[in-house]
Design a protein around this motif. Structure first.
Motif, short mmCIF file in Angstrom:
data_model
loop_
_atom_site.label_atom_id
_atom_site.label_comp_id
_atom_site.label_asym_id
_atom_site.label_seq_id
_atom_site.Cartn_x
_atom_site.Cartn_y
_atom_site.Cartn_z
N VAL A 192 0.85 -1.17 0.00
CA VAL A 192 0.00 0.00 0.00
C VAL A 192 0.89 1.23 0.00
O VAL A 192 1.99 1.22 0.57
CB VAL A 192 -0.95 0.00 1.22
CG1 VAL A 192 -0.19 0.20 2.52
CG2 VAL A 192 -2.04 1.05 1.06
N GLU A 193 0.45 2.28 -0.64
CA GLU A 193 1.23 3.51 -0.69
C GLU A 193 1.33 4.13 0.71
O GLU A 193 0.34 4.10 1.47
CB GLU A 193 0.58 4.52 -1.64
CG GLU A 193 0.64 4.12 -3.10
CD GLU A 193 2.08 4.02 -3.61
OE1 GLU A 193 2.91 4.86 -3.20
OE2 GLU A 193 2.35 3.10 -4.39
N PRO A 194 2.50 4.67 1.07
CA PRO A 194 2.65 5.28 2.40
C PRO A 194 1.58 6.32 2.71
O PRO A 194 1.03 6.35 3.82
CB PRO A 194 4.05 5.90 2.34
CG PRO A 194 4.78 5.10 1.32
CD PRO A 194 3.76 4.72 0.30
N ASP A 195 1.28 7.18 1.74
CA ASP A 195 0.28 8.23 1.99
C ASP A 195 -1.10 7.63 2.30
O ASP A 195 -1.85 8.19 3.11
CB ASP A 195 0.17 9.17 0.79
CG ASP A 195 1.33 10.17 0.74
OD1 ASP A 195 2.06 10.27 1.75
OD2 ASP A 195 1.50 10.83 -0.30
N THR A 196 -1.42 6.52 1.66
CA THR A 196 -2.70 5.86 1.94
C THR A 196 -2.75 5.36 3.37
O THR A 196 -3.74 5.53 4.08
CB THR A 196 -2.92 4.68 0.96
OG1 THR A 196 -2.92 5.17 -0.37
CG2 THR A 196 -4.23 3.97 1.26
N PHE A 197 -1.67 4.73 3.82
CA PHE A 197 -1.59 4.23 5.20
C PHE A 197 -1.72 5.39 6.19
O PHE A 197 -2.49 5.31 7.16
CB PHE A 197 -0.27 3.49 5.40
CG PHE A 197 -0.12 2.87 6.76
CD1 PHE A 197 -0.77 1.70 7.09
CD2 PHE A 197 0.69 3.48 7.73
CE1 PHE A 197 -0.64 1.13 8.34
CE2 PHE A 197 0.83 2.91 8.98
CZ PHE A 197 0.16 1.74 9.28
N PHE A 198 -0.99 6.47 5.94
CA PHE A 198 -1.02 7.60 6.86
C PHE A 198 -2.37 8.30 6.87
O PHE A 198 -2.75 8.93 7.87
CB PHE A 198 0.08 8.61 6.48
CG PHE A 198 1.47 8.07 6.64
CD1 PHE A 198 1.78 7.21 7.67
CD2 PHE A 198 2.46 8.44 5.74
CE1 PHE A 198 3.06 6.71 7.82
CE2 PHE A 198 3.75 7.94 5.88
CZ PHE A 198 4.06 7.07 6.92
N ASP A 199 -3.11 8.22 5.76
CA ASP A 199 -4.44 8.81 5.72
C ASP A 199 -5.42 8.11 6.67
O ASP A 199 -6.45 8.68 7.04
CB ASP A 199 -5.01 8.76 4.30
CG ASP A 199 -4.43 9.85 3.40
OD1 ASP A 199 -3.88 10.82 3.95
OD2 ASP A 199 -4.50 9.70 2.17
N TRP A 200 -5.12 6.88 7.05
CA TRP A 200 -6.03 6.08 7.88
C TRP A 200 -5.67 6.12 9.36
O TRP A 200 -6.56 6.20 10.20
CB TRP A 200 -6.03 4.62 7.41
CG TRP A 200 -6.91 4.39 6.21
CD1 TRP A 200 -6.56 4.53 4.91
CD2 TRP A 200 -8.28 4.02 6.23
NE1 TRP A 200 -7.63 4.25 4.09
CE2 TRP A 200 -8.70 3.92 4.89
CE3 TRP A 200 -9.20 3.73 7.24
CZ2 TRP A 200 -9.99 3.57 4.53
CZ3 TRP A 200 -10.49 3.37 6.89
CH2 TRP A 200 -10.88 3.31 5.55
N ILE A 201 -4.40 6.02 9.69
CA ILE A 201 -3.99 5.81 11.07
C ILE A 201 -3.74 7.14 11.77
O ILE A 201 -3.05 8.00 11.26
CB ILE A 201 -2.70 4.95 11.14
CG1 ILE A 201 -2.86 3.70 10.28
CG2 ILE A 201 -2.38 4.58 12.58
CD1 ILE A 201 -4.03 2.83 10.67
N THR A 202 -4.28 7.27 12.98
CA THR A 202 -4.07 8.48 13.77
C THR A 202 -2.58 8.67 14.02
O THR A 202 -1.87 7.73 14.38
CB THR A 202 -4.82 8.38 15.11
OG1 THR A 202 -6.19 8.09 14.86
CG2 THR A 202 -4.71 9.67 15.89
N GLU A 203 -2.13 9.90 13.87
CA GLU A 203 -0.69 10.20 13.85
C GLU A 203 0.03 9.75 15.12
O GLU A 203 1.16 9.26 15.06
CB GLU A 203 -0.48 11.70 13.64
CG GLU A 203 0.98 12.08 13.52
CD GLU A 203 1.17 13.57 13.30
OE1 GLU A 203 2.30 13.99 13.04
OE2 GLU A 203 0.17 14.32 13.39
N ARG A 204 -0.60 9.89 16.27
CA ARG A 204 0.13 9.59 17.51
C ARG A 204 0.51 8.13 17.63
O ARG A 204 1.46 7.78 18.32
CB ARG A 204 -0.70 10.00 18.73
CG ARG A 204 -2.01 9.24 18.92
CD ARG A 204 -2.88 9.97 19.92
NE ARG A 204 -4.15 9.30 20.13
CZ ARG A 204 -4.40 8.47 21.12
NH1 ARG A 204 -3.44 8.19 22.00
NH2 ARG A 204 -5.58 7.92 21.25
#
Length: 389
Positions: free
Chosen positions: A252-264
Motif C-alpha cells: 500500500v502507498e505510504p500516503d494511503t496508510f497515513f491517511d487512515w492511522i491516527t498520527e500519535r
C-alpha cells in the motif's frame, strides 16, 4: 425421607412397550397420550403433563423462585441465571421432586424406555431462569471423557401457563442437524416450552442444541434441568480442521496508510509506551486508532444493503458472516489493504514485540518517558499536523 407420593403421570405397560419399540427401532411417535418421540436430527422425547398433581407443580415453581439463589451466567455464548447443583437442597417440594421423582419414579420409566443402565446415584440437577433477551448458544452437552458420564439430558419446564405456543415468546429449544464431520449446520426443529412438560435426549457428538433468545418482556422461562448419568456414547472420529494458510502482506502507498492511522500511533516513542503496557497485561485498547472521517465512511459503507454477507463456520464455533469481496465498497477495500499491509505488520510488531514483521527485533528497550502513549490521550491531531508528517 417423607412418605412417597406418586407424582408421575400414567405409564401403563402398553405405553411403555410402544415407547420402547419406538426408541429401539427409531420409529416416530407423534402423539401417544401426550408423548412424542422423534429421531431427527437426533433422538428426543417430549412428555406432556409429566407430573399428575397440578397443585404440586404450582407449589414447586413458587418454591424455587422464592427460595433458590440464582447466579447470572453471562459471556458471548450465553446469558441467563442458574442455581448451583441442587443435589443436597432441602426445600420441601424440590427435594420431593428430586428424591422421589427423578431418582425414583421417573428414573425407572426412563430406564425402561431407553434400555440404558442409568445411574441411580448420580443425577445432575439445577434450575435455570431465562428472562427477556437471555439465550444459550449452540452446544452438545458432551463433555464426557470417561466411560461413564452424562447420558440423558432433561429439561422440565415450569414456564407460565400462557407461554405462547406459536414461538412469539422465544425460548425455544432449537435442535441442529450435523454434517459428516459432526459439525452443526442448521436448525431443523424447534421445541416450544410448555408448563409441566419434560424434554429429554441422549447426549452425543450430534446432540447440538440451543435456547433461542427470550422475546417476552414479562415472562420467565423457568426450568429444572440436568443430566442422568450412565455409560456414555463412544466419541466420533472427527476430521482435524486445519487453520487457513497465512497470506503475505499487501503493498500500500505510504500516503494511503497515513491517511487512515491516527498520527500519535505512528510515533516510535508512543509505540514503545504501548508495547510496555501490552507486555504487562497481554492486551490493550487503542482508542481512535483510525481518523474519525475514515471510520465514519467505513461505518456507513458496511451498512449498505449492497454488501453481501455469507455465513461461515459451524454454529458451535467460528460462526460468523463474511462479506463477499466483490460487493464491498471502495473505502472498505482500501481499509482491508491497510490492515493487511506491510506498514500495519511493522506497526503492530513495534507495539507488541511479537515479531509480526521480520524487520522488528524480538526485544526492545524498556525506556519511555512522560511523552509516551497514554490511554487518556485521545485527541485527534489537527489537520495542519496531519499534513506536516
Amino acid at each position: 425421607m417423607p412418605e412417597s407420593v406418586n407424582l408421575l403421570r400414567e405409564f401403563d405397560d402398553t405405553i411403555i412397550e410402544k415407547l420402547q419399540e419406538s426408541y429401539s427401532s427409531r420409529s416416530k411417535i407423534d402423539d401417544l397420550m401426550g408423548i412424542s418421540i422423534s429421531h431427527e436430527p437426533f433422538t428426543h422425547c417430549i412428555i406432556q403433563n409429566l407430573v399428575s398433581d397440578q397443585n404440586f407443580v404450582n407449589e414447586l415453581s413458587s418454591e424455587i423462585l422464592s427460595k433458590l439463589k440464582y447466579r447470572q451466567k453471562n459471556n458471548d455464548l450465553y446469558q441467563f441465571h442458574q442455581t448451583q447443583d441442587l443435589g443436597k437442597n432441602k426445600s420441601k417440594n424440590l427435594s420431593k421432586f428430586r428424591d422421589q421423582f427423578l431418582y425414583g419414579q421417573f428414573l425407572e420409566v426412563l430406564k425402561k424406555i431407553t434400555n440404558i443402565d442409568l445411574s441411580s446415584t448420580k443425577i445432575d440437577v439445577t434450575s435455570s431462569k431465562y428472562e427477556f433477551s437471555d439465550y444459550l448458544l449452540c452446544h452438545d452437552d458432551n463433555i464426557n471423557q470417561d466411560k461413564h458420564g452424562r447420558r440423558i439430558a432433561f429439561i422440565y419446564y415450569l414456564v407460565p401457563e400462557d407461554w405462547s405456543q406459536n414461538g412469539s415468546d422465544g425460548g425455544n429449544l432449537d435442535l441442529f442437524r450435523v454434517d459428516e464431520n459432526y459439525e452443526p449446520v442448521e436448525i431443523v426443529k424447534s421445541l416450544i416450552p410448555k408448563r409441566n412438560s419434560l424434554a429429554f435426549f441422549e447426549v452425543s457428538d450430534s446432540s447440538f442444541h440451543q435456547v433461542a433468545q427470550i422475546l417476552s418482556k414479562n415472562k420467565t422461562r423457568l426450568s429444572i434441568n440436568g443430566w442422568f448419568h450412565g455409560p456414555v456414547n463412544p466419541r466420533a472420529n472427527k476430521k482435524i480442521q486445519l487453520p487457513p494458510e497465512l497470506k503475505s502482506y499487501d503493498s500500500v502507498e505510504p500516503d494511503t496508510f497515513f491517511d487512515w492511522i491516527t498520527e500519535r500511533y505512528l510515533k516510535p516513542l508512543n509505540q514503545t509506551g504501548i508495547q510496555m503496557k501490552f507486555s504487562s497485561s497481554s492486551e490493550i485498547k487503542l482508542n481512535k486508532f483510525f481518523h474519525q472521517e475514515k471510520y465514519d465512511q467505513v461505518n456507513k459503507a458496511l451498512s449498505s444493503e449492497n454488501v453481501k454477507w455469507i455465513r461461515k463456520g459451524p454454529y458451535n464455533r467460528h460462526n460468523y458472516e463474511i462479506a463477499d469481496n466483490q460487493s464491498l465498497p471502495v473505502v472498505v477495500k482500501e481499509l482491508l489493504k491497510v490492515l493487511t499491509s506491510d506498514f500495519m505488520g511493522l506497526t503492530l510488531s513495534n507495539m507488541t514485540e511479537l515479531g509480526l514483521h521480520p524487520t522488528v527485533p524480538k526485544t526492545r528497550s524498556d525506556e519511555t518517558d512522560s511523552d509516551s502513549y497514554s490511554e487518556d490521550d485521545d485527541e485527534e491531531p489537527s489537520e495542519e499536523n496531519r499534513k506536516s508528517r
